[in-house]
Design a protein around this motif. Structure first.
Motif, mmCIF file in Angstrom:
data_model
loop_
_atom_site.group_PDB
_atom_site.id
_atom_site.type_symbol
_atom_site.label_atom_id
_atom_site.label_comp_id
_atom_site.label_asym_id
_atom_site.label_seq_id
_atom_site.Cartn_x
_atom_site.Cartn_y
_atom_site.Cartn_z
ATOM 1 N N ALA A 2 63.781 -6.377 -30.876
ATOM 2 C CA ALA A 2 62.557 -6.580 -30.107
ATOM 3 C C ALA A 2 62.864 -6.717 -28.624
ATOM 4 N N VAL A 3 63.932 -7.430 -28.280
ATOM 5 C CA VAL A 3 64.306 -7.595 -26.871
ATOM 6 C C VAL A 3 64.660 -6.239 -26.267
ATOM 7 N N VAL A 6 61.487 -4.317 -25.611
ATOM 8 C CA VAL A 6 60.793 -4.792 -24.408
ATOM 9 C C VAL A 6 61.509 -4.312 -23.157
ATOM 10 N N LEU A 168 55.617 -7.272 -22.087
ATOM 11 C CA LEU A 168 56.282 -8.539 -22.365
ATOM 12 C C LEU A 168 55.543 -9.301 -23.444
ATOM 13 N N LEU A 169 54.215 -9.327 -23.391
ATOM 14 C CA LEU A 169 53.413 -10.008 -24.406
ATOM 15 C C LEU A 169 53.630 -9.365 -25.773
ATOM 16 N N GLY A 171 56.222 -7.617 -26.726
ATOM 17 C CA GLY A 171 57.597 -7.869 -27.138
ATOM 18 C C GLY A 171 57.793 -9.275 -27.684
ATOM 19 N N THR A 172 57.184 -10.270 -27.032
ATOM 20 C CA THR A 172 57.322 -11.642 -27.546
ATOM 21 C C THR A 172 56.582 -11.787 -28.872
ATOM 22 N N GLY A 173 55.485 -11.060 -29.065
ATOM 23 C CA GLY A 173 54.789 -11.064 -30.347
ATOM 24 C C GLY A 173 55.661 -10.472 -31.437
ATOM 25 N N LEU A 175 58.930 -10.337 -31.355
ATOM 26 C CA LEU A 175 60.042 -11.266 -31.532
ATOM 27 C C LEU A 175 59.638 -12.436 -32.400
ATOM 28 N N GLY A 176 58.402 -12.940 -32.179
ATOM 29 C CA GLY A 176 57.890 -14.052 -32.990
ATOM 30 C C GLY A 176 57.721 -13.625 -34.420
#
Length: 176
Positions: A2-3, A6, A168-169, A171-173, A175-176
């Motif tokens: 995921a990182v 992003v 970024l949003l 990607g963090t989703g 990642l979560g």
């Protein structure tokens, strides 16, 4: 993963490299006349513009040692991006009085021109605003200048480039 996704997607809104390879100035006298020469400038290296960024450039130098008259001036500029090449022209009315060491006059190029390009599969556009000239100067040479701006919106209504915050949003989703 995921990182990396992003970080890879943030690079989508990258800068567009462009060059100016040549320019020319054609003058048509309505009345009067005189002597003039135009010397074009070219870039020594490509310039990268991010969306919204601007770059001031001297397209060339116009030398008018002896003239009196009015007419139309057309400035043509050849652009090059890695995937696209083309030219942009600005036409404007002019008036000039020049006598060896003294120059007075004006050139009005009016509205900015748009240069559409394609770079790495994405369409975009740049705005070229040829600066109007007017005034009195000692000497007989004047620089023809302008501002080149990379527009935020792509040309021809193509899909918009995602904003880094949206990526970024997402990607963090993921990642979560």
């Amino acid at each position: 993963c995921a990182v990396m996704l992003v970080l890879g997607m943030v690079g989508i809104a990258s800068a567009v490299p462009f060059e100016i390879s040549n320019s020319s100035l054609d003058v048509t006298w309505t009345w009067g006349g005189g002597f003039l020469t135009y010397t074009p400038n070219s870039m020594s290296a490509p310039v990268d513009l991010d969306p919204g960024d601007s770059f001031d450039f001297t397209f060339g130098t116009l030398d008018i040692p002896l003239s009196l008259g009015a007419g139309t001036a057309e400035l043509s500029v050849d652009f090059y991006t890695p995937d696209t090449g083309g030219s942009v022209s600005g036409t404007g009315d002019f008036f000039v009085f020049s006598f060896f060491f003294f120059l007075a006059g004006e050139i009005d190029f009016s509205d900015p021109k748009i240069y559409a390009y394609e770079y790495e599969g994405t369409e975009g556009a740049m705005s070229i605003d040829f600066h109007d000239l007017s005034g009195i100067t000692l000497g007989t040479s004047i620089d023809i200048t302008g501002t080149i701006t990379s527009l935020d919106t792509p040309a021809h209504g193509s899909a918009p480039v995602p904003e880094p915050a949206t990526i970024l949003l997402m990607g963090t989703g993921l990642l979560g």
